[in-house]
Write an enzyme that holds these catalytic residues in place. Structure first.
Site, PDB file in Angstrom:
ATOM      1  N   THR A 336       0.832  -1.201   0.000  1.00  0.00           N
ATOM      2  CA  THR A 336       0.000   0.000   0.000  1.00  0.00           C
ATOM      3  C   THR A 336       0.869   1.255   0.000  1.00  0.00           C
ATOM      4  OG1 THR A 336      -1.727  -1.182   1.222  1.00  0.00           O
ATOM      5  CG2 THR A 336      -1.830   1.219   1.223  1.00  0.00           C
ATOM      6  N   GLN A 388     -10.099   2.086  -3.526  1.00  0.00           N
ATOM      7  CA  GLN A 388      -9.718   1.832  -2.140  1.00  0.00           C
ATOM      8  C   GLN A 388      -8.402   2.541  -1.821  1.00  0.00           C
ATOM      9  OE1 GLN A 388      -9.833  -2.297  -1.002  1.00  0.00           O
ATOM     10  NE2 GLN A 388      -8.891  -1.940   0.990  1.00  0.00           N
ATOM     11  N   ASP A 389      -8.386   3.273  -0.684  1.00  0.00           N
ATOM     12  CA  ASP A 389      -7.169   3.939  -0.188  1.00  0.00           C
ATOM     13  C   ASP A 389      -6.666   5.032  -1.132  1.00  0.00           C
ATOM     14  OD1 ASP A 389      -7.418   2.104   1.811  1.00  0.00           O
ATOM     15  OD2 ASP A 389      -5.492   1.130   1.516  1.00  0.00           O
ATOM     16  N   ASP A 410     -12.231   3.141   2.752  1.00  0.00           N
ATOM     17  CA  ASP A 410     -11.172   3.790   3.539  1.00  0.00           C
ATOM     18  C   ASP A 410     -10.392   4.795   2.684  1.00  0.00           C
ATOM     19  OD1 ASP A 410     -11.970   1.900   5.418  1.00  0.00           O
ATOM     20  OD2 ASP A 410     -10.337   0.527   4.944  1.00  0.00           O
ATOM     21  N   ARG A 478     -14.342   4.221   9.854  1.00  0.00           N
ATOM     22  CA  ARG A 478     -14.201   3.066  10.742  1.00  0.00           C
ATOM     23  C   ARG A 478     -12.792   3.103  11.362  1.00  0.00           C
ATOM     24  NH1 ARG A 478     -13.245  -2.470   7.235  1.00  0.00           N
ATOM     25  NH2 ARG A 478     -11.851  -1.627   5.628  1.00  0.00           N
ATOM     26  N   TRP A 480      -9.374   2.148  12.058  1.00  0.00           N
ATOM     27  CA  TRP A 480      -8.259   1.337  11.575  1.00  0.00           C
ATOM     28  C   TRP A 480      -7.318   0.975  12.725  1.00  0.00           C
ATOM     29  CZ3 TRP A 480      -3.650   3.642   8.410  1.00  0.00           C
ATOM     30  CH2 TRP A 480      -2.832   2.604   7.937  1.00  0.00           C
TER      31      TRP A 480
END
Length: 572
Positions: A336, A388-389, A410, A478, A480
């Site tokens: 990531t 995502q991300d 996220d 949320r 992490w």
């Protein structure tokens, strides 16, 4: 993990001597050493309030004449010992690269760790430089200078903790535990040593929450007031003060009126045809702003602004006109951390009028468009596009104004002290059976001055999700990490937001220790009657409590944004 509890004798010592230390610290004379009858008593007082007191005591045990040293010197000694451990950890980690059985993914994750160790060393050295400066040791220094120094100490120590967990996150894939199990104990040891230094630093004059608010606060509001995004600062004309006046003009002036130091153009009409080439040619450690003008066009490349490239600025021709685009992702073997289309580590970075995109698509899972680990960085009228991300606000102090962020899961995440102001946040259509989550904040330690503050933004569905909102659940965030902290204030929340508002990460994880807040939001998704009932969730009704998360209080923005020409609002 539950912090180790001190033995009864230590408790007695702390009760006996901590009051003396606190009184000396609150006096403002940082160079004054309170009276301690012994080194043991001094260690007990210094370690009072740390999360890992036994480790703290062992770290301080062999410091000569501990009871005669002022607290800044004690913290410097602790940080120096941490540097020794980081050096040994980096050497040990690099030795794994000699293992020929390692996969390419293993090697990339180790490479991430090596970069993060190097950054950690820079941040620890910056801490000692700050604590050895007159602002930390001279009682005659102005309160403003002392606070600015201590804001920086709190910021870089917070980032040093984050780096260790980012290293470990790089091994969060199938078979990734092979290397992780060997390095994880040492990384936790480093993060705990830094945590103890951070807790001790909070006792220094200038490291607290500042002047008392004029009106009485509830116990919860007082707790939050003492946990603002310390170091973000006040706003001036729409930007944090840390954006310097010259930079503010650069961010707001018409592009045609700015003389660039380098021009990037696809058609060859500039100095370079790629953004990466222009960055590589930029001066190292520049003391003045270096402007790279990127003409309209699609630049298919990954760009890294390393730590030596300070005071760099990207200017494009507008969102959707100047586009930097790539497609690294975890499914195809990236971490990531390394998947970012643009990664910025050099401090004081500015970006305006461009789009950064990761085009990997929803099936490729984590795929970052922009990663930022640069202190005092600001983005104005930029768009960040992914699934995502999308936007990885990794660490340190950051500001986003009038930007668009597109994503699914996220898609604003990380552990910076970051304020997004006047931005448009758009949830896209995810894969079947997936939910959309706007934020996933990564605060690991309750003393870190980090969190995500979203103020005066629009939270809505992107065009591909419009009409399908009822079949896709969408949440504000949320947790992490254990102390995840996110606030939505004065924003327009559209009907796509689920009535619960927030989503669990894994069962009851972090529900009592997180801080999620909502203040004076509007729109069909802003109702709080159906929100989660977690201990850590708050409907904020006090302006004093909410103001802790504004640009002025949270990211010291009044200090550093004032020179960038990015507009900002300092308070509510």
């Amino acid at each position: 993990m539950t912090p180790l509890r001190p033995e009864p004798l230590l408790v007695l010592l702390i009760v006996t001597f901590a009051g003396t230390a606190a009184a000396a610290s609150s006096s403002g004379a940082t160079g004054t050493v309170p009276f301690y009858p012994s080194a043991e008593a001094a260690a007990a007082a210094h370690c009072d309030g740390t999360l890992y007191p036994d480790l703290c005591l062992s770290t301080l045990a062999d410091i000569p004449d501990l009871h005669k040293k002022p607290l800044p010197d004690v913290i410097c000694a602790a940080v120096n010992r941490t540097e020794d451990v980081v050096t040994a950890t980096a050497s040990n980690c690099s030795s794994y690269l000699r293992d020929r059985t390692l996969t390419a993914r293993d090697r990339l994750a180790i490479s991430d760790c090596m970069e993060l160790f190097s950054t950690t060393m820079d941040e620890l050295q910056a801490t000692t430089a700050d604590l050895e400066s007159p602002a930390a040791s001279n009682g005659s220094v102005s309160p403003g200078a002392r606070r600015a120094t201590m804001d920086h100490v709190m910021t870089v120590l917070s980032a040093a903790i984050t780096n260790q967990y980012t290293c470990l996150d790089g091994f969060a894939y199938q078979n990734g535990g092979r290397v992780r199990r060997y390095i994880e104990p040492t990384l936790h040891h480093v993060s705990r040593m830094v945590s103890n230094s951070l807790a001790m630093a909070k006792k220094l004059p200038g490291a607290g929450p500042g002047a008392p608010t004029p009106s009485p606060l509830t116990a919860q509001a007082e707790t939050v007031r003492r946990q603002p995004f310390m170091g973000y600062g006040q706003m001036v004309k729409g930007f944090p003060r840390w954006v310097r006046p010259g930079d503010r003009r650069l961010l707001q002036a018409p592009a045609v009126s700015i003389t660039a130091d380098a021009v990037v153009a696809k058609d060859g009409s500039g100095n370079y045809t790629t953004v990466s080439a222009a960055v590589a040619a930029a001066p190292a450690n520049s003391a003045k702003r270096y402007v790279i003008y990127i003409k309209a066009g699609a630049y298919m490349e990954n760009v890294e602004v390393g730590k030596k490239h300070k005071n760099l600025m990207f200017i494009g021709d507008g969102m959707g006109k100047t586009v930097i685009k790539a497609s690294r992702n975890v499914v195809d073997g990236s971490t990531t951390f390394r998947s970012a289309t643009v990664a910025v580590v050099g401090n004081n970075f500015l970006g305006r009028d461009l789009t950064i995109e990761n085009s990997a698509g929803p099936s490729k899972h984590q795929a970052v468009a922009l990663r930022v680990g640069a202190d005092l960085s600001a983005f104005y009228r930029c768009s960040f596009v992914g699934y995502q991300d999308t936007l990885y606000v990794h660490s340190l102090r950051q500001f986003f104004r009038d930007c668009d962020v597109y994503g699914t899961i996220d898609f604003i995440f990380g552990n910076a002290a970051v304020v997004l102001q006047g931005c448009n946040l758009y949830a896209r259509k995810p894969l079947p059976n997936q939910s959309n989550i706007f934020t996933a904040q990564g605060r690991e330690d309750p003393n870190q001055n980090t969190g995500i503050s979203i103020q005066k933004c629009k939270v809505a569905a992107a065009s591909d999700l419009v009409g399908a909102e009822s079949t896709t659940k969408t949440y504000l965030g949320r947790p992490w990490k254990q102390y995840s902290r996110t606030v939505f204030m004065q924003s327009e929340l559209d009907s796509l937001i689920d009535p619960a508002g927030w989503l669990e990460w894994n069962g009851n994880f972090a529900l009592d220790t997180l801080y999620y807040g909502e203040y004076m939001n509007m729109g069909p998704g802003a109702g709080t009657s159906g929100r989660v009932k977690w201990k850590g969730y708050h409907v904020i009704t006090s302006a004093a409590e909410a103001s802790a998360f504004t640009v002025g209080s949270f990211i010291d923005g009044d200090v550093w944004l004032a020179g960038t020409s990015i507009p900002f609002a300092t308070g509510l």
